[in-house]
Write a protein that holds these residues in place. Sequence first.
Motif, mmCIF file in Angstrom:
data_model
loop_
_atom_site.group_PDB
_atom_site.id
_atom_site.type_symbol
_atom_site.label_atom_id
_atom_site.label_comp_id
_atom_site.label_asym_id
_atom_site.label_seq_id
_atom_site.Cartn_x
_atom_site.Cartn_y
_atom_site.Cartn_z
ATOM 1 N N GLU A 140 34.158 -21.468 -18.069
ATOM 2 C CA GLU A 140 33.926 -20.375 -17.118
ATOM 3 C C GLU A 140 35.219 -19.886 -16.484
ATOM 4 O O GLU A 140 35.330 -18.725 -16.074
ATOM 5 C CB GLU A 140 32.953 -20.859 -16.027
ATOM 6 C CG GLU A 140 32.628 -19.833 -14.965
ATOM 7 C CD GLU A 140 31.756 -20.395 -13.869
ATOM 8 O OE1 GLU A 140 31.525 -19.661 -12.884
ATOM 9 O OE2 GLU A 140 31.325 -21.558 -13.972
ATOM 10 N N TYR A 145 38.140 -14.255 -15.112
ATOM 11 C CA TYR A 145 37.472 -14.738 -13.899
ATOM 12 C C TYR A 145 38.416 -14.625 -12.699
ATOM 13 O O TYR A 145 38.028 -14.140 -11.631
ATOM 14 C CB TYR A 145 37.027 -16.189 -14.070
ATOM 15 C CG TYR A 145 36.570 -16.822 -12.764
ATOM 16 C CD1 TYR A 145 35.263 -16.683 -12.321
ATOM 17 C CD2 TYR A 145 37.464 -17.525 -11.965
ATOM 18 C CE1 TYR A 145 34.848 -17.215 -11.112
ATOM 19 C CE2 TYR A 145 37.060 -18.073 -10.750
ATOM 20 C CZ TYR A 145 35.759 -17.914 -10.325
ATOM 21 O OH TYR A 145 35.360 -18.439 -9.119
ATOM 22 N N GLU A 148 38.851 -10.962 -11.675
ATOM 23 C CA GLU A 148 37.650 -10.343 -11.121
ATOM 24 C C GLU A 148 37.282 -10.904 -9.757
ATOM 25 O O GLU A 148 36.838 -10.173 -8.874
ATOM 26 C CB GLU A 148 36.482 -10.518 -12.099
ATOM 27 C CG GLU A 148 36.614 -9.667 -13.353
ATOM 28 C CD GLU A 148 35.421 -9.805 -14.276
ATOM 29 O OE1 GLU A 148 34.569 -10.699 -14.022
ATOM 30 O OE2 GLU A 148 35.325 -9.023 -15.246
ATOM 31 N N ARG A 149 37.459 -12.214 -9.558
ATOM 32 C CA ARG A 149 37.063 -12.824 -8.286
ATOM 33 C C ARG A 149 38.117 -12.675 -7.200
ATOM 34 O O ARG A 149 37.786 -12.603 -6.014
ATOM 35 C CB ARG A 149 36.770 -14.317 -8.489
ATOM 36 C CG ARG A 149 35.485 -14.624 -9.220
ATOM 37 C CD ARG A 149 34.250 -14.089 -8.483
ATOM 38 N NE ARG A 149 34.170 -14.509 -7.099
ATOM 39 C CZ ARG A 149 33.627 -15.645 -6.679
ATOM 40 N NH1 ARG A 149 33.106 -16.484 -7.565
ATOM 41 N NH2 ARG A 149 33.578 -15.942 -5.402
#
Length: 286
Positions: A140, A145, A148-149
């Motif tokens: 993950e 990631y 985006e986070r």
Amino acid sequence: MPELPEVETIKNDLRGLVVGSRIERAEVREPALVEQPPQEEFVRRLGGARVTGARRRAKHLVVELDTGEALVFQLKIGGQLLLVPPVEEPEDSVMLVLSLDGGRRLLLRDQTGFSRARLLGEKELAERLSGLGPEPFSEEFTVRYLKERLGSRRAQIKPLLLDQSLISGIGNIYADEILYDARLSPRRRASSLSEEEWERLYAAIRSNLAAGIEHRGTTVRLYRDVLGRAGEHQNHLRVFERHGGPCPRCGAEVVRERVGGRPTHYCPRCQDGGGSAGDGVQLELE
């Protein structure tokens, strides 16, 4: 402070040395240690349980029992889990004693007194861990990631690395070393990072944590493994607590400042400060 590599090392030690043992008796010597359930019930439910596994989630050490419950430790700043024998029994600061079959004892020692323990059922454990971000070595956790986070946030990058709801397991030591490898100022706004910088940051997170595991953790002060041995990764640090000395990459003086309330070490010359806020700088060169 035990971070991901230190807790991972302790977990691996427990798998090799303690899994399969039966807890004959539990003795709580420091009541503040036990957060759930009440101390008397905590002791009663541990007695007679067999250790069936050990795993790590973020900085949580999860000791699995044949009762279906899990003994969950947060070692905080100075927690040590020591197996006696072969480790010589410490004379002070012991918070918990687990008497195992075969005449051995697993001691939780913490000179700071901040370690905490919980005995949780399956649903309680899932709820406890539900707010944690992905593990840095999981599928993950990707460059996408990270971007985006974190990429839309104007917050400084170092406090975001320490946010366990975003990324699991990174603490102050490894955050400084990660940012050094990625050539990023700890004060950079996440929203200012380029695609290349996100890729550098992602690679630095994984490589620094992997090196910490390979070297069996970082002992700056209190960390020890289950056999009482210091880690070796402190011998490989470039900036953490190296303030006042030369940057190994460019020779400039490493500085210490407070970023997000945490002591932070970095090279102001070769860690890019572009897009940083610069507010609230507090130099600490003592």
